[in-house]
Design a protein around this motif. Structure first.
Motif, PDB file in Angstrom:
ATOM      1  N   ALA B   5       0.845  -1.239   0.088  1.00  0.00           N
ATOM      2  CA  ALA B   5       0.029   0.151   0.008  1.00  0.00           C
ATOM      3  C   ALA B   5       0.763   1.464  -0.123  1.00  0.00           C
ATOM      4  CB  ALA B   5      -0.794   0.204   1.281  1.00  0.00           C
ATOM      5  N   ILE B   6       0.440   2.307  -0.649  1.00  0.00           N
ATOM      6  CA  ILE B   6       0.938   3.638  -0.414  1.00  0.00           C
ATOM      7  C   ILE B   6       0.149   4.275   0.918  1.00  0.00           C
ATOM      8  CG2 ILE B   6       0.949   5.962  -1.291  1.00  0.00           C
ATOM      9  CD1 ILE B   6       1.265   4.855  -4.292  1.00  0.00           C
ATOM     10  N   ALA B   7       0.859   4.346   1.990  1.00  0.00           N
ATOM     11  CA  ALA B   7       0.171   4.591   3.047  1.00  0.00           C
ATOM     12  C   ALA B   7       0.406   6.376   3.490  1.00  0.00           C
ATOM     13  CB  ALA B   7       0.778   4.002   4.240  1.00  0.00           C
ATOM     14  N   GLY B   8       1.473   6.746   2.978  1.00  0.00           N
ATOM     15  CA  GLY B   8       1.722   8.562   3.171  1.00  0.00           C
ATOM     16  C   GLY B   8       2.356   8.962   2.138  1.00  0.00           C
ATOM     17  N   HIS B   9       2.326  10.230   1.926  1.00  0.00           N
ATOM     18  CA  HIS B   9       2.845  10.888   0.979  1.00  0.00           C
ATOM     19  C   HIS B   9       3.295  12.503   1.403  1.00  0.00           C
ATOM     20  CE1 HIS B   9      -0.835  11.895  -0.709  1.00  0.00           C
ATOM     21  NE2 HIS B   9      -1.150  10.513  -0.849  1.00  0.00           N
ATOM     22  N   ALA B  10       3.894  13.163   0.776  1.00  0.00           N
ATOM     23  CA  ALA B  10       4.187  14.530   0.945  1.00  0.00           C
ATOM     24  C   ALA B  10       4.812  15.334  -0.092  1.00  0.00           C
ATOM     25  CB  ALA B  10       4.602  14.866   2.436  1.00  0.00           C
ATOM     26  N   THR B  11       4.769  16.613  -0.123  1.00  0.00           N
ATOM     27  CA  THR B  11       5.602  17.070  -1.338  1.00  0.00           C
ATOM     28  C   THR B  11       5.841  18.500  -0.594  1.00  0.00           C
ATOM     29  OG1 THR B  11       3.692  18.400  -2.231  1.00  0.00           O
ATOM     30  CG2 THR B  11       4.304  16.306  -3.054  1.00  0.00           C
ATOM     31  N   TYR B  12       7.154  19.035  -1.145  1.00  0.00           N
ATOM     32  CA  TYR B  12       7.517  20.541  -1.013  1.00  0.00           C
ATOM     33  C   TYR B  12       7.612  21.155  -2.208  1.00  0.00           C
ATOM     34  CZ  TYR B  12       9.734  24.518   0.846  1.00  0.00           C
ATOM     35  OH  TYR B  12      10.034  25.789   1.313  1.00  0.00           O
ATOM     36  N   ASN B 203      11.747  23.260 -15.611  1.00  0.00           N
ATOM     37  CA  ASN B 203      12.576  22.480 -14.526  1.00  0.00           C
ATOM     38  C   ASN B 203      11.964  22.972 -13.167  1.00  0.00           C
ATOM     39  OD1 ASN B 203      14.358  20.731 -15.356  1.00  0.00           O
ATOM     40  ND2 ASN B 203      16.101  21.887 -14.470  1.00  0.00           N
ATOM     41  N   SER B 204      11.408  22.038 -12.393  1.00  0.00           N
ATOM     42  CA  SER B 204      10.706  22.274 -11.195  1.00  0.00           C
ATOM     43  C   SER B 204      11.427  21.832 -10.001  1.00  0.00           C
ATOM     44  CB  SER B 204       9.313  21.768 -11.190  1.00  0.00           C
ATOM     45  OG  SER B 204       8.473  21.714 -12.400  1.00  0.00           O
ATOM     46  N   PHE B 205      11.406  22.760  -8.806  1.00  0.00           N
ATOM     47  CA  PHE B 205      12.238  22.257  -7.727  1.00  0.00           C
ATOM     48  C   PHE B 205      11.400  22.110  -6.659  1.00  0.00           C
ATOM     49  CE2 PHE B 205      14.540  25.218 -10.670  1.00  0.00           C
ATOM     50  CZ  PHE B 205      15.823  24.424 -10.693  1.00  0.00           C
ATOM     51  N   GLY B 206      11.930  21.509  -5.943  1.00  0.00           N
ATOM     52  CA  GLY B 206      11.015  20.593  -4.516  1.00  0.00           C
ATOM     53  C   GLY B 206      11.472  19.497  -4.186  1.00  0.00           C
ATOM     54  N   ALA B 207      10.624  18.789  -3.326  1.00  0.00           N
ATOM     55  CA  ALA B 207      10.800  17.341  -2.811  1.00  0.00           C
ATOM     56  C   ALA B 207       9.699  16.704  -2.852  1.00  0.00           C
ATOM     57  CB  ALA B 207      11.317  17.482  -1.607  1.00  0.00           C
ATOM     58  N   ALA B 208       9.832  15.281  -2.944  1.00  0.00           N
ATOM     59  CA  ALA B 208       8.464  14.424  -2.823  1.00  0.00           C
ATOM     60  C   ALA B 208       9.057  13.181  -2.197  1.00  0.00           C
ATOM     61  CB  ALA B 208       7.971  13.953  -4.223  1.00  0.00           C
ATOM     62  N   VAL B 209       8.173  12.824  -1.152  1.00  0.00           N
ATOM     63  CA  VAL B 209       8.370  11.263  -0.286  1.00  0.00           C
ATOM     64  C   VAL B 209       7.134  10.735  -0.537  1.00  0.00           C
ATOM     65  CG1 VAL B 209       8.986  10.499   1.727  1.00  0.00           C
ATOM     66  CG2 VAL B 209      10.206  12.569   0.879  1.00  0.00           C
ATOM     67  N   CYS B 210       7.138   9.119  -0.742  1.00  0.00           N
ATOM     68  CA  CYS B 210       6.134   8.427  -0.567  1.00  0.00           C
ATOM     69  C   CYS B 210       6.666   7.225   0.192  1.00  0.00           C
ATOM     70  CB  CYS B 210       5.971   7.789  -2.032  1.00  0.00           C
ATOM     71  SG  CYS B 210       4.501   7.062  -2.571  1.00  0.00           S
ATOM     72  N   ALA B 273      -5.310   8.097 -15.572  1.00  0.00           N
ATOM     73  CA  ALA B 273      -3.943   7.842 -15.617  1.00  0.00           C
ATOM     74  C   ALA B 273      -3.145   8.914 -15.332  1.00  0.00           C
ATOM     75  CB  ALA B 273      -3.406   7.161 -17.023  1.00  0.00           C
ATOM     76  N   GLU B 274      -2.014   8.814 -14.934  1.00  0.00           N
ATOM     77  CA  GLU B 274      -0.825   9.906 -14.680  1.00  0.00           C
ATOM     78  C   GLU B 274       0.292   9.280 -15.604  1.00  0.00           C
ATOM     79  OE1 GLU B 274      -0.261  12.882 -13.242  1.00  0.00           O
ATOM     80  OE2 GLU B 274      -2.484  12.693 -12.882  1.00  0.00           O
ATOM     81  N   ILE B 275       0.684  10.168 -16.548  1.00  0.00           N
ATOM     82  CA  ILE B 275       1.666   9.809 -17.524  1.00  0.00           C
ATOM     83  C   ILE B 275       2.798  10.551 -17.675  1.00  0.00           C
ATOM     84  CG2 ILE B 275       2.003   9.099 -19.960  1.00  0.00           C
ATOM     85  CD1 ILE B 275      -0.795   8.299 -20.284  1.00  0.00           C
ATOM     86  N   ALA B 276       3.763  10.110 -17.682  1.00  0.00           N
ATOM     87  CA  ALA B 276       5.253  10.949 -17.596  1.00  0.00           C
ATOM     88  C   ALA B 276       5.661  11.198 -19.287  1.00  0.00           C
ATOM     89  CB  ALA B 276       6.366  10.348 -17.322  1.00  0.00           C
ATOM     90  N   ALA B 277       4.541  12.291 -19.637  1.00  0.00           N
ATOM     91  CA  ALA B 277       4.847  12.579 -21.147  1.00  0.00           C
ATOM     92  C   ALA B 277       5.814  13.725 -21.308  1.00  0.00           C
ATOM     93  CB  ALA B 277       3.554  12.583 -21.785  1.00  0.00           C
ATOM     94  N   TYR B 278       6.811  13.921 -21.739  1.00  0.00           N
ATOM     95  CA  TYR B 278       7.773  15.148 -21.478  1.00  0.00           C
ATOM     96  C   TYR B 278       7.417  15.959 -22.897  1.00  0.00           C
ATOM     97  CZ  TYR B 278       9.939  13.219 -17.623  1.00  0.00           C
ATOM     98  OH  TYR B 278      10.111  12.903 -16.280  1.00  0.00           O
ATOM     99  N   SER B 279       6.579  15.409 -23.616  1.00  0.00           N
ATOM    100  CA  SER B 279       6.150  16.427 -24.949  1.00  0.00           C
ATOM    101  C   SER B 279       4.728  15.927 -25.507  1.00  0.00           C
ATOM    102  CB  SER B 279       6.986  16.238 -26.213  1.00  0.00           C
ATOM    103  OG  SER B 279       7.137  15.088 -26.808  1.00  0.00           O
ATOM    104  N   ILE B 336       2.266  10.090  -6.343  1.00  0.00           N
ATOM    105  CA  ILE B 336       1.379  10.645  -5.269  1.00  0.00           C
ATOM    106  C   ILE B 336       0.202  11.000  -5.923  1.00  0.00           C
ATOM    107  CG2 ILE B 336       1.276  12.540  -3.618  1.00  0.00           C
ATOM    108  CD1 ILE B 336       4.191  12.227  -3.477  1.00  0.00           C
ATOM    109  N   ALA B 337       0.180  11.786  -6.998  1.00  0.00           N
ATOM    110  CA  ALA B 337      -0.832  12.416  -7.798  1.00  0.00           C
ATOM    111  C   ALA B 337      -1.807  10.983  -8.092  1.00  0.00           C
ATOM    112  CB  ALA B 337      -0.496  13.151  -9.073  1.00  0.00           C
TER     113      ALA B 337
END
Lengths: 165, 380
Positions: B5-12, B203-210, B273-279, B336-337
């Motif tokens: 399971a994904i039990a927790g997540h957070a972003t900055y 280019n985004s700056f921040g942090a993500a934890v799952c 769906a969440e898809i990592a489409a860079y274009s 996370i999304a």
């Protein structure tokens, strides 16, 4: 270009926004191996070499030491015709260090009947507007190499490729 | 079979700057928040996986500097460079094999670098790098092939981007939160081939934890937010062959097939769906590779609003990588999304099953690794 780091700034300096500039100044060297060495030796003599798979017969230009489809070592060298077909291309409007002034064309070129493509510049295209430049080429355009006058065993011994008249 | 399971997540973040915070500060804040969100303590954490690349970390073998902020000291700590999707795949395997019950996956982005040099460091040195081949150039080659071989127009590519920005405008965490119009996207600065700046990720700056937990922990704590019911990985060869093959995205197809097989479902059982489409090219061709439509029919999914936020199969309710793209943390953020869509915290959609398609193409398209996860809802 937004927020370009200033390469002249040294690691000891801290700018007013409390960002700490640094850069890597490392020279790397890569052992290119026997296959690449043979290819570049030939290119210095204005020859294009490929390597062939003993099982499926696929030819690879530039040479590959292994055929990924068959997973066997390639073993036969062949000199290929100096003609290529454009598989795809893109005009770059973005400035890279030590590369041509944009816009310039980079293309994936299939040389002779190679099973893979070689990336290279395509030039000697007449155009008026920058955006018109990208309409001068198409998948399947036939191109030929333009050799540099002075060659030193480097991929840019081919100055660029140009559409065949 | 045991589940994870994904039990927790957070972003900055995510923004165009770090807001004066360092990478370790952002990671620490996100990591502590994610553990709290999962209702687990640092002591209970069995293992940590960090995902990032040297060039985007600004240091080599950089996980060593991040162990403390990630809460990984005196625990098994692993670094995965193929992206967050691959890291979650490995964490899931670790839990299913019995090596751990609680695993945290962390990433952060704070390094700003010179794209005139950095963007081509991941490419092959002899035959690609001398021509400036970079991540953007590889997307340009694909976009040209997409136009020539499938007849996709630049207006259609812009409509894909506009669809994503419309969703991002409703996402408080998105980096680009403006609902750019098709005209604004077309009029933006041209970068490679038909692609403008707004058809390529920032280019985004921040942090993500799952935080992932075993089924046993999820049942004991009642902290499952979503379940990972299937995972798949596939890696392509590093060289250029027929562009039509690249448009088919065979590695995405294989990774999805493995994930579907493990979950015992098909694309017909998935709701979003969440898809990592860079274009936009990669989003449209992903629809086809995942089996959402036949080859060449992907544009109509956008034109008909099927993949829009209010459509029958929303894609990228977060806005996707065009809106938010931290190079190191992107895959974790997209997971996370995807979980938030199931939790009902992102988008206005009732989704029981969401697909995450991640990859490492922020480094460029050749030699890519695709990671696919199937996430499901349901109580522990």
């Amino acid at each position: 270009m937004a927020d370009e780091p200033d390469p002249s700034v040294q690691t000891g300096d801290v700018n007013p926004e409390y960002k700490y500039p640094f850069h890597w100044d490392l020279d790397f060297s890569l052992n290119i191996g026997e296959d690449n060495r043979k290819f570049f030796d030939a290119i210095e003599d204005k020859k294009l070499l490929g390597k062939r798979c003993p099982e499926c017969g696929a030819t690879f230009v530039p040479p590959q030491s292994v055929c990924v489809e068959c997973y066997v070592e390639t073993d036969e060298w062949v000199e290929v015709e100096q003609r290529g077909i454009v598989e795809s291309y893109t005009a770059c409007f973005f400035e890279f260090e030590n590369l041509p002034e944009p816009p310039y064309i980079t293309a994936a070129i299939r040389i002779d009947d190679s099973d893979i493509c070689l990336l290279h510049f395509i030039d000697d295209i007449e155009y008026d507007d920058h955006y018109e430049l990208v309409e001068k080429l198409h998948k399947g355009t036939e191109v030929e190499p333009v050799w540099a006058d002075e060659r030193e065993g480097h991929i840019r011994d081919i100055s660029h490729w140009r559409p065949v008249e | 079979m045991d589940r994870v399971a994904i039990a927790g997540h957070a972003t900055y973040g995510f923004e165009g700057d770090t807001g004066q915070r360092s990478d370790t500060e952002m990671m620490l804040e996100a990591s502590m928040a994610a553990l709290e969100n999962a209702d687990v303590t640092h002591e209970e954490l069995d293992s940590v996986i960090y995902t990032g690349q040297d060039t985007y970390d600004g240091a080599a073998i950089s996980d060593g500097q991040r162990v403390s902020a990630a809460g990984g000291y005196r625990k098994p700590f692993m670094r995965v460079q193929n992206g967050g999707g691959s890291a979650i795949h490995q964490a899931t395997a670790k839990i299913l094999s019995g090596k751990a019950d609680i695993v945290s996956i962390v990433a952060t982005d704070s390094v700003r670098a010179d794209p005139r040099k950095l963007s081509w460091t991941s490419h092959e040195a002899l035959y690609h790098r001398p021509f400036g081949q970079s991540n953007d150039q590889s997307f340009g080659l694909l976009a040209t092939a997409h136009q020539e071989e499938r007849g996709v127009t630049v207006d259609e590519l812009a409509r894909v981007a506009a669809k994503n920005y419309e969703a991002a405008a409703e996402n408080d965490v998105a980096h680009r939160q403006e609902a750019y119009s098709v005209d604004e996207i077309l009029d933006a600065e041209r970068v490679v081939g038909p692609l403008t700046e707004l058809m390529l990720r920032p280019n985004s700056f921040g942090a993500a934890v799952c935080v992932l937990v075993s089924e046993e922990v999820a049942e004991a704590k009642g902290n499952a937010r979503s379940w990972i019911s299937g995972t798949g990985l596939s890696t392509d060869r590093y060289w250029y062959r027929e562009m039509s093959r690249r448009l088919e995205q065979p590695t995405l197809e294989k990774a999805a097939a493995a994930a579907f097989d493990e979950a015992g479902v098909s694309i017909d059982d998935v709701d979003a769906a969440e898809i990592a489409a860079y274009s936009p090219t990669l989003e449209l061709t992903s629809y086809e590779a995942l089996g959402l439509c036949e080859e060449g029919a992907s544009v109509s999914l956008v034109e008909d609003g099927v993949t829009a936020a209010g459509g029958s199969f929303p894609v990228n309710l977060s806005g996707g990588p065009l809106a938010t793209s931290p190079p190191n943390a992107g895959g974790i953020y997209r997971a996370i999304a995807a979980s938030q869509v199931i939790e009902g915290e992102l988008g206005d959609v009732d989704a029981d099953r969401v697909l995450l398609a991640d990859n490492d193409m922020h480094l460029g398209e050749p030699g890519r690794t695709d990671a696919v996860l199937v996430l499901e809802g349901g109580a522990a």
